[in-house]
Design a protein around this motif. Structure first.
Motif, PDB file in Angstrom:
ATOM      1  N   VAL A 136       0.829  -1.210   0.000  1.00 57.56           N
ATOM      2  CA  VAL A 136       0.000   0.000   0.000  1.00 57.56           C
ATOM      3  C   VAL A 136       0.858   1.252   0.000  1.00 57.56           C
ATOM      4  O   VAL A 136       0.618   2.194  -0.769  1.00 57.56           O
ATOM      5  CB  VAL A 136      -0.941   0.001   1.219  1.00 57.56           C
ATOM      6  N   THR A 137       1.880   1.278   0.848  1.00 54.17           N
ATOM      7  CA  THR A 137       2.663   2.501   1.045  1.00 54.17           C
ATOM      8  C   THR A 137       3.941   2.552   0.222  1.00 54.17           C
ATOM      9  O   THR A 137       4.625   3.577   0.241  1.00 54.17           O
ATOM     10  CB  THR A 137       3.036   2.637   2.528  1.00 54.17           C
ATOM     11  N   GLY A 138       4.276   1.471  -0.469  1.00 50.61           N
ATOM     12  CA  GLY A 138       5.518   1.465  -1.224  1.00 50.61           C
ATOM     13  C   GLY A 138       6.737   1.097  -0.425  1.00 50.61           C
ATOM     14  O   GLY A 138       7.845   1.102  -0.958  1.00 50.61           O
ATOM     15  N   GLY A 139       6.564   0.787   0.853  1.00 52.39           N
ATOM     16  CA  GLY A 139       7.692   0.367   1.686  1.00 52.39           C
ATOM     17  C   GLY A 139       8.689   1.485   1.914  1.00 52.39           C
ATOM     18  O   GLY A 139       8.343   2.675   1.973  1.00 52.39           O
ATOM     19  N   ALA A 140       9.952   1.083   2.016  1.00 50.27           N
ATOM     20  CA  ALA A 140      11.010   2.061   2.276  1.00 50.27           C
ATOM     21  C   ALA A 140      11.258   2.986   1.092  1.00 50.27           C
ATOM     22  O   ALA A 140      11.801   4.088   1.256  1.00 50.27           O
ATOM     23  CB  ALA A 140      12.296   1.328   2.648  1.00 50.27           C
ATOM     24  N   MET A 141      10.854   2.556  -0.109  1.00 48.64           N
ATOM     25  CA  MET A 141      11.060   3.385  -1.304  1.00 48.64           C
ATOM     26  C   MET A 141      10.044   4.518  -1.396  1.00 48.64           C
ATOM     27  O   MET A 141      10.262   5.492  -2.126  1.00 48.64           O
ATOM     28  CB  MET A 141      10.965   2.515  -2.554  1.00 48.64           C
ATOM     29  N   GLY A 142       8.951   4.396  -0.695  1.00 48.52           N
ATOM     30  CA  GLY A 142       7.963   5.466  -0.705  1.00 48.52           C
ATOM     31  C   GLY A 142       7.119   5.486  -1.963  1.00 48.52           C
ATOM     32  O   GLY A 142       7.124   4.547  -2.776  1.00 48.52           O
ATOM     33  N   LEU A 143       6.388   6.567  -2.142  1.00 53.15           N
ATOM     34  CA  LEU A 143       5.506   6.755  -3.292  1.00 53.15           C
ATOM     35  C   LEU A 143       5.817   8.088  -3.963  1.00 53.15           C
ATOM     36  O   LEU A 143       6.027   9.101  -3.290  1.00 53.15           O
ATOM     37  CB  LEU A 143       4.034   6.741  -2.859  1.00 53.15           C
ATOM     38  N   THR A 144       5.826   8.072  -5.281  1.00 47.98           N
ATOM     39  CA  THR A 144       6.011   9.284  -6.075  1.00 47.98           C
ATOM     40  C   THR A 144       4.704   9.599  -6.793  1.00 47.98           C
ATOM     41  O   THR A 144       4.162   8.747  -7.511  1.00 47.98           O
ATOM     42  CB  THR A 144       7.142   9.115  -7.090  1.00 47.98           C
ATOM     43  N   VAL A 145       4.194  10.781  -6.603  1.00 49.53           N
ATOM     44  CA  VAL A 145       2.910  11.184  -7.183  1.00 49.53           C
ATOM     45  C   VAL A 145       3.098  12.477  -7.959  1.00 49.53           C
ATOM     46  O   VAL A 145       4.137  13.153  -7.864  1.00 49.53           O
ATOM     47  CB  VAL A 145       1.841  11.366  -6.090  1.00 49.53           C
ATOM     48  N   ASP A 146       2.083  12.811  -8.731  1.00 44.93           N
ATOM     49  CA  ASP A 146       2.120  14.052  -9.512  1.00 44.93           C
ATOM     50  C   ASP A 146       1.869  15.254  -8.611  1.00 44.93           C
ATOM     51  O   ASP A 146       1.042  15.207  -7.697  1.00 44.93           O
ATOM     52  CB  ASP A 146       1.060  14.005 -10.614  1.00 44.93           C
ATOM     53  N   LYS A 147       2.569  16.333  -8.909  1.00 46.60           N
ATOM     54  CA  LYS A 147       2.342  17.569  -8.179  1.00 46.60           C
ATOM     55  C   LYS A 147       1.127  18.295  -8.754  1.00 46.60           C
ATOM     56  O   LYS A 147       0.566  17.902  -9.775  1.00 46.60           O
ATOM     57  CB  LYS A 147       3.583  18.471  -8.259  1.00 46.60           C
ATOM     58  N   LEU A 148       0.760  19.352  -8.070  1.00 43.56           N
ATOM     59  CA  LEU A 148      -0.335  20.177  -8.576  1.00 43.56           C
ATOM     60  C   LEU A 148       0.059  20.821  -9.898  1.00 43.56           C
ATOM     61  O   LEU A 148       1.160  21.379 -10.024  1.00 43.56           O
ATOM     62  CB  LEU A 148      -0.689  21.259  -7.557  1.00 43.56           C
TER      63      LEU A 148
END
Length: 373
Positions: A144-156
């Motif tokens: 769900v959270t991407g683990g230690a690598m985290g998540l990359t999402v689009d900015k505004l």
């Protein structure tokens, strides 16, 4: 009648000054992204979102009298709620804001239950444990959270009709959310909830005697505070576009609390000043000493607290008080009724015959006494 008229005039003048101040602040804030570089606009945007988190923490610590070292966890919860919705469900950015606010409100409501039994250092340790516990949990929830690598999402992204750059559009959106959050906090403090929080902070026993429900308002204080932190975390995801567990360590919670104390507890302007301190002082520390920025940061905190023990918001009052105490005082002229009459010759009183010394003396020019007399 004259007293009522004077009071109405004073209240009208106060409102006029507040309106003029708000208009000047809005005009200055609206001109910021057009006169600064993109990186400076980014820094000011971060100051605004940190101010939202500190406004919530101010409700709990400054006005509620409770202590929390775990608000970085609520900040992380709001950030991850927005990131998961953007990454997994491809929702719009604005749709993530109410979800993050409502989720963190419920989380704070559940976490406020221990606050009913704990206080002081014990409550601080429990909230700190929550902040320490959350980052490893986020790493474990990798699907769900991407683990230690985290998540990359689009900015505004700015709409075509705005004609603004990405950093300018993000700044204005965050500015609008921050202004709404600060106005909500101000109105909340002026309501019955705010008066109840002040009563709990000053004296719980007296507040309970006056009819304040301790359990309800203590839990609501955590809930409102967590909601503000969740909104700030959602804005963080919009601005940065990336979240990871290492970005929300327990140091963030301690930094937020330090920023609030430095900005000024129980002050409406303290969160803004504390947010500026949280944003700019670490970068200044890094520039002064690349080897040990933490040492410089700690020394700067000590120096600020020595100069302004009530926070930066209370510094102008302390300066004006110090200046006023050094000015020479001119004694006021006494009123006519308070004047003491000047000393003059005491009026002569005729001697009384009862005094034997006077009885043996003769007045000047009196005929001599005969022996028969």
């Amino acid at each position: 009648m004259s007293t009522i008229t004077a009071a109405l005039g004073t209240d009208r003048a106060r409102r006029l000054r507040a309106a003029l101040t708000a208009l000047l602040a809005a005009a200055a804030a609206g001109c910021v992204p057009f006169y600064f570089a993109p990186f400076q606009v980014f820094q000011l945007t971060m100051v605004l979102l940190y101010a939202v988190a500190l406004a919530g923490l101010n409700l709990l610590v400054g006005f509620g009298g409770q202590i929390s070292l775990g608000h970085g966890a609520f900040f992380a919860a709001g950030a991850y709620a927005a990131a998961v919705m953007l990454d997994r469900y491809d929702t719009g950015h604005l749709a993530t804001l109410p979800v993050a606010a409502a989720g963190c409100f419920l989380l704070g409501l559940a976490f406020g239950v221990p606050a009913l039994r704990l206080r002081g250092l014990y409550l601080a340790l429990v909230t700190l444990a929550f902040a320490v516990f959350l980052p490893p949990l986020l790493k474990r929830l990798e699907p769900v959270t991407g683990g230690a690598m985290g998540l990359t999402v689009d900015k505004l992204q700015p709409p075509a009709w705005s004609g603004l750059a990405e950093d300018q559009w993000t700044y204005f959106v965050v500015l609008g959310v921050t202004a709404t959050a600060l106005l909500l906090a101000r109105n909340l403090l002026r309501s019955r909830v705010g008066r109840a929080l002040r009563a709990l902070r000053d004296n719980e026993s007296a507040a309970e005697v006056m009819g304040v429900r301790l359990s309800l308002h203590k839990t609501l204080a955590f809930a409102w505070s967590a909601m503000f932190a969740g909104v700030a975390g959602c804005l963080y995801t919009w601005v940065i576009g990336f979240v990871s567990p290492d970005s929300f360590s327990s140091v963030l919670s301690i930094t937020l609390l330090a920023g609030l104390v430095i900005g000024g507890l129980a002050s409406l302007y303290g969160p803004l000043l504390g947010a500026a301190f949280v944003m700019y002082v670490p970068s200044v520390s890094q520039d002064l000493s690349e080897a040990a920025p933490g040492v410089v940061f700690g020394l700067l905190i000590i120096a600020v607290m020595f100069v302004a023990p009530t926070g930066l918001a209370g510094l102008p009052g302390r300066v004006l008080g110090a200046v006023a105490s050094r000015l020479p005082r001119t004694p006021a002229a006494p009123a006519a009724s308070d004047r003491v009459p000047e000393a003059g010759p005491a009026p002569s009183t005729p001697p009384t015959p009862a005094d034997p010394a006077v009885a043996d003396t003769e007045p000047v020019g009196a005929p001599p006494r005969t022996e028969r007399e």
